[in-house]
Design an enzyme around this catalytic site. Structure first.
Site, PDB file in Angstrom:
ATOM      1  N   PHE A 166      -4.843 -54.769 -24.821  1.00 46.67           N
ATOM      2  CA  PHE A 166      -4.508 -54.211 -23.507  1.00 46.67           C
ATOM      3  C   PHE A 166      -4.374 -55.280 -22.438  1.00 46.67           C
ATOM      4  O   PHE A 166      -3.720 -55.062 -21.426  1.00 46.67           O
ATOM      5  CB  PHE A 166      -5.567 -53.177 -23.082  1.00 46.67           C
ATOM      6  N   LYS A 190       3.185 -52.710 -32.283  1.00 50.93           N
ATOM      7  CA  LYS A 190       2.251 -51.623 -31.932  1.00 50.93           C
ATOM      8  C   LYS A 190       1.427 -52.155 -30.751  1.00 50.93           C
ATOM      9  O   LYS A 190       0.428 -52.856 -30.925  1.00 50.93           O
ATOM     10  CB  LYS A 190       1.344 -51.306 -33.125  1.00 50.93           C
ATOM     11  N   GLU A 193      -2.480 -48.937 -26.648  1.00 54.66           N
ATOM     12  CA  GLU A 193      -2.215 -47.576 -26.172  1.00 54.66           C
ATOM     13  C   GLU A 193      -2.673 -47.381 -24.727  1.00 54.66           C
ATOM     14  O   GLU A 193      -2.369 -46.377 -24.108  1.00 54.66           O
ATOM     15  CB  GLU A 193      -2.885 -46.554 -27.102  1.00 54.66           C
ATOM     16  N   SER A 243      -9.876 -57.700 -30.329  1.00 54.35           N
ATOM     17  CA  SER A 243     -11.305 -58.016 -30.449  1.00 54.35           C
ATOM     18  C   SER A 243     -11.645 -58.480 -31.868  1.00 54.35           C
ATOM     19  O   SER A 243     -10.923 -58.178 -32.829  1.00 54.35           O
ATOM     20  CB  SER A 243     -12.122 -56.775 -30.083  1.00 54.35           C
ATOM     21  N   CYS A 298      -8.868 -63.452 -22.595  1.00 55.44           N
ATOM     22  CA  CYS A 298      -9.566 -64.059 -23.724  1.00 55.44           C
ATOM     23  C   CYS A 298      -9.864 -65.521 -23.475  1.00 55.44           C
ATOM     24  O   CYS A 298     -10.629 -66.131 -24.199  1.00 55.44           O
ATOM     25  CB  CYS A 298      -8.732 -63.922 -24.984  1.00 55.44           C
ATOM     26  N   GLU A 399     -19.422 -60.478 -26.065  1.00 56.09           N
ATOM     27  CA  GLU A 399     -18.289 -60.743 -25.181  1.00 56.09           C
ATOM     28  C   GLU A 399     -18.299 -59.641 -24.124  1.00 56.09           C
ATOM     29  O   GLU A 399     -18.152 -58.461 -24.465  1.00 56.09           O
ATOM     30  CB  GLU A 399     -16.979 -60.696 -25.987  1.00 56.09           C
TER      31      GLU A 399
HETATM   32  P1  NAD Z   1      -8.938 -54.101 -29.418  1.00 54.99           P
HETATM   33  O1  NAD Z   1      -9.341 -54.909 -30.583  1.00 54.99           O
HETATM   34  O2  NAD Z   1      -9.762 -52.926 -29.052  1.00 54.99           O
HETATM   35  O3  NAD Z   1      -7.441 -53.556 -29.608  1.00 54.99           O
HETATM   36  C1  NAD Z   1      -6.384 -54.401 -29.999  1.00 54.99           C
HETATM   37  C2  NAD Z   1      -5.364 -53.584 -30.769  1.00 54.99           C
HETATM   38  O4  NAD Z   1      -5.976 -53.049 -31.935  1.00 54.99           O
HETATM   39  C3  NAD Z   1      -4.803 -52.409 -29.979  1.00 54.99           C
HETATM   40  O5  NAD Z   1      -3.429 -52.309 -30.240  1.00 54.99           O
HETATM   41  C4  NAD Z   1      -5.582 -51.218 -30.528  1.00 54.99           C
HETATM   42  O6  NAD Z   1      -4.839 -50.028 -30.516  1.00 54.99           O
HETATM   43  C5  NAD Z   1      -5.889 -51.629 -31.954  1.00 54.99           C
HETATM   44  N1  NAD Z   1      -7.178 -51.112 -32.425  1.00 54.99           N
HETATM   45  C6  NAD Z   1      -8.295 -50.879 -31.684  1.00 54.99           C
HETATM   46  N2  NAD Z   1      -9.291 -50.426 -32.466  1.00 54.99           N
HETATM   47  C7  NAD Z   1      -8.816 -50.373 -33.729  1.00 54.99           C
HETATM   48  C8  NAD Z   1      -9.372 -50.005 -34.986  1.00 54.99           C
HETATM   49  N3  NAD Z   1     -10.629 -49.597 -35.087  1.00 54.99           N
HETATM   50  N4  NAD Z   1      -8.593 -50.088 -36.077  1.00 54.99           N
HETATM   51  C9  NAD Z   1      -7.321 -50.501 -35.983  1.00 54.99           C
HETATM   52  N5  NAD Z   1      -6.736 -50.858 -34.823  1.00 54.99           N
HETATM   53  C10 NAD Z   1      -7.467 -50.808 -33.696  1.00 54.99           C
HETATM   54  O7  NAD Z   1      -8.816 -55.127 -28.179  1.00 54.99           O
HETATM   55  P2  NAD Z   1      -8.517 -54.775 -26.665  1.00 54.99           P
HETATM   56  O8  NAD Z   1      -9.715 -54.111 -26.086  1.00 54.99           O
HETATM   57  O9  NAD Z   1      -7.188 -54.128 -26.525  1.00 54.99           O
HETATM   58  O10 NAD Z   1      -8.356 -56.249 -26.069  1.00 54.99           O
HETATM   59  C11 NAD Z   1      -9.442 -57.018 -25.634  1.00 54.99           C
HETATM   60  C12 NAD Z   1      -9.921 -57.937 -26.736  1.00 54.99           C
HETATM   61  O11 NAD Z   1      -8.861 -58.766 -27.174  1.00 54.99           O
HETATM   62  C13 NAD Z   1     -11.012 -58.889 -26.290  1.00 54.99           C
HETATM   63  O12 NAD Z   1     -11.945 -59.007 -27.325  1.00 54.99           O
HETATM   64  C14 NAD Z   1     -10.291 -60.210 -26.084  1.00 54.99           C
HETATM   65  O13 NAD Z   1     -11.061 -61.372 -26.205  1.00 54.99           O
HETATM   66  C15 NAD Z   1      -9.283 -60.127 -27.172  1.00 54.99           C
HETATM   67  N6  NAD Z   1      -8.145 -60.992 -26.909  1.00 54.99           N
HETATM   68  C16 NAD Z   1      -8.049 -62.134 -27.652  1.00 54.99           C
HETATM   69  C17 NAD Z   1      -7.003 -63.009 -27.414  1.00 54.99           C
HETATM   70  C18 NAD Z   1      -6.874 -64.259 -28.205  1.00 54.99           C
HETATM   71  O14 NAD Z   1      -5.856 -64.904 -28.077  1.00 54.99           O
HETATM   72  N7  NAD Z   1      -7.835 -64.640 -29.027  1.00 54.99           N
HETATM   73  C19 NAD Z   1      -6.044 -62.714 -26.428  1.00 54.99           C
HETATM   74  C20 NAD Z   1      -6.172 -61.529 -25.711  1.00 54.99           C
HETATM   75  C21 NAD Z   1      -7.235 -60.672 -25.971  1.00 54.99           C
END
Ligand code: NAD
Length: 514
Positions: A166, A190, A193, A243, A298, A399
């Site tokens: 997001f 994808k 959402e 994450s 991040c 985090e």
């Molecule tokens: P998230 O992991 O909750 O979601 C990321 C994606 O995975 C979304 O498209 C979501 O729909 C999907 N998703 C969520 N839960 C899922 C599950 N149980 N099974 C399958 N798919 C699932 O992350 P977020 O809250 O959208 O973003 C924030 C996180 O992203 C933070 O931890 C941040 O550090 C990390 N991030 C990392 C980087 C990097 O480059 N390392 C960059 C940006 C964000």
């Protein structure tokens, strides 16, 4: 002028028909048929503004079929033609920077300047992708044996998928799809959402740029859509950013299904301040990097490691700066920090303001005292500062991903390095010092993927690659830049001899080179 979607302007709670965000498949908007949907909020007001279709397994399959059908012609399209289209994509995104930024402010909540910065960094990735004819040059060895030449070419994988978080709804997709399609792949995205509109808008821009239908597709949704991607036999690769627990699931499930996977996870980024550092410069950097985008980056600095006697003057300098930060809705002029993504996430972040002090930290500034938190409408939390944090505390071990800066006091440079190298995350880190030798030693000693020297957020430019170590990245190749090109192509080595009947004979021995 193309028929572009209108950037959202107002929330619509209470209206019977909320605007619906559809999938983008085969070059057009496709309404969801699964009957499942998700809410999209305006985080600045807390109102439900739109709804987004959630894809079923069948709808993901339809997107993969569109991408599969488009692949043969797209990979056969000449490099010059692909480059021309990429230049047009680049120019359209450039022309529509403010429109894309408006989606980000409306659905993510980030302030206008930050949203424009996100688009600008994404655009740099598209600019990198326009260099694809040069990036795809192979190698050639003449006369490896008598009359035999060997050369390596890089070819696209097929259908590449991207699953994005997001916090960068436009930039992270641009990290992926520019290089992927430049290399001749087709793409299924994808997006998160929580703020999905920018991705469909990008689909419209790509169509206007001349990207053939099916080369770029967007399916919205949750775990159902993600798992359908991971298990789909028609998808060759998965790029993920999000994450750590989900990144691990993506890597393990995707590779088990035979896909190439790069899965970038969460972070806990430390900024070391040595006693010789310029205090004002370090305080400016720490405040900017901790609270920019409400700490939902991040590469945000979440932990300042104050070495030796620097802690007290540094905290004083940070404290002076905090009341001046303008926390406000992202579209308000002069706003510097907006709300968090959801009420649930905001409340989770706020729990560390209780658990930290309960476990021995000093809560120096409490963001819950901010009037916008108090009035409770949007998902706001003011800036917070926790001092005397230690590695055993929950606020340090997790985090937080919000506007909370933690200060850990370290006695020595060696203690600071040990702390960082022991952390399970290893995305980014920074050191602030005026001593070039100390900075060089830090770059050598530190086990982290991206390092800043007097630079608090060392996000690599588009012609290098982005990625952390340990639990911040699962997979072998970092994202975008040269490693992105490697990820989206596979090598083929050709050994060639042109007929010379005069030297032809039967030889059952192992092929020799000398
Ligand atoms: P998230 O992991 O909750 O979601 C990321 C994606 O995975 C979304 O498209 C979501 O729909 C999907 N998703 C969520 N839960 C899922 C599950 N149980 N099974 C399958 N798919 C699932 O992350 P977020 O809250 O959208 O973003 C924030 C996180 O992203 C933070 O931890 C941040 O550090 C990390 N991030 C990392 C980087 C990097 O480059 N390392 C960059 C940006 C964000």
């Amino acid at each position: 002028m193309t028929r572009l979607a209108q950037p959202p302007t107002s929330a619509a709670e209470g209206k019977p028909d909320l605007p619906r965000i559809n999938h983008w498949i085969g070059g057009e908007r496709v309404a969801g048929t699964s009957g499942r949907k998700g809410p999209v909020y305006n985080p600045a007001t807390g109102e439900l503004a739109r709804e987004v279709d959630f894809a079923s397994v069948e709808e993901v399959d339809a997107a993969v079929k569109a991408a599969t059908a488009a692949f043969p012609a797209w990979r056969a399209t000449s490099l010059s033609r692909r480059t021309e289209i990429l230049f047009r994509i680049r120019n359209l995104v450039d022309q529509h920077r403010a429109d894309i930024a408006a989606f980000l402010t409306a659905e993510h909540g980030k302030v206008h300047t930050d949203a424009m910065g996100e688009v600008a960094r994404g655009l740099e990735n598209l600019e990198f992708a326009t260099g694809v004819p040069h990036l795809l040059k192979g190698s050639f060895s003449e006369q490896v044996s008598g009359g035999i030449d060997v050369y390596q070419i890089r070819q696209p994988l097929g259908v590449a998928a991207g699953i994005t978080p997001f916090n960068f709804p436009a930039m992270v997709p641009m990290w992926m799809f520019g290089n992927a399609i430049a290399c001749g792949n087709t793409f299924v995205l994808k997006p998160s959402e929580k703020d999905p509109s920018a991705s469909v808008y990008l689909g419209e821009l790509l169509k206007e740029a001349g990207v053939p239908d099916g080369v770029f597709n967007v399916v919205h949704g949750d775990k159902v859509a993600v798992d359908a991607i991971l298990e789909h036999p028609g998808i060759a690769s998965v790029s993920f950013v999000g994450s750590t627990p989900v990144a691990r699931h993506i890597y393990e499930t995707g590779t088990r299904h035979g896909k190439r996977v790069q899965a970038l996870g969460g972070a806990k980024n430390h900024m070391v301040v040595l006693p010789d550092a310029d205090i004002d410069m370090a305080a400016d950097a720490a405040v900017s990097a901790a609270y920019g985008s409400a700490g939902e980056r991040c590469m945000a600095i979440s932990v300042v490691v104050a070495v030796g006697g620097v802690a007290d003057p540094l905290i004083d300098a940070i404290k002076l700066r905090l009341p001046k930060i303008k926390v406000a809705p992202g579209d308000e002029p002069g706003a510097e920090m907006g709300p968090l993504i959801t009420r649930e996430h905001r409340d989770k972040v706020a729990t560390y303001l209780d658990s930290g002090p309960a476990q021995g930290a000093d809560l120096v500034v409490d963001g819950r005292e901010h009037p916008l938190y108090q009035d409770g409408k949007g998902f706001f939390l003011g800036v917070s500062l926790l001092d005397k944090v230690t590695p055993d505390m929950d606020c340090y071990r997790n985090e937080i991903f919000g506007p909370v800066m933690e200060v850990v006091r370290a006695e020595s440079y060696a203690d600071a390095v040990g702390l960082i190298n022991d952390n399970p995350y290893a995305n980014g880190t920074a050191i602030f010092t005026r001593d070039g030798g100390a900075a060089r030693q830090f770059q050598f000693d530190i086990d982290v993927g991206m390092v800043g020297i007097n630079v608090p957020i060392p996000v690599p430019v588009a012609y290098y690659s982005f990625g952390g170590w340990r639990n911040s990245l699962f997979g072998d190749l970092h994202m975008y830049g040269p490693e992105g090109i490697q990820f989206y192509t596979r090598a083929k080595v050709v050994t060639a001899r042109w007929p010379d009947p005069g030297t032809s004979k039967v030889d059952l021995g192992f092929p020799r080179t000398r």
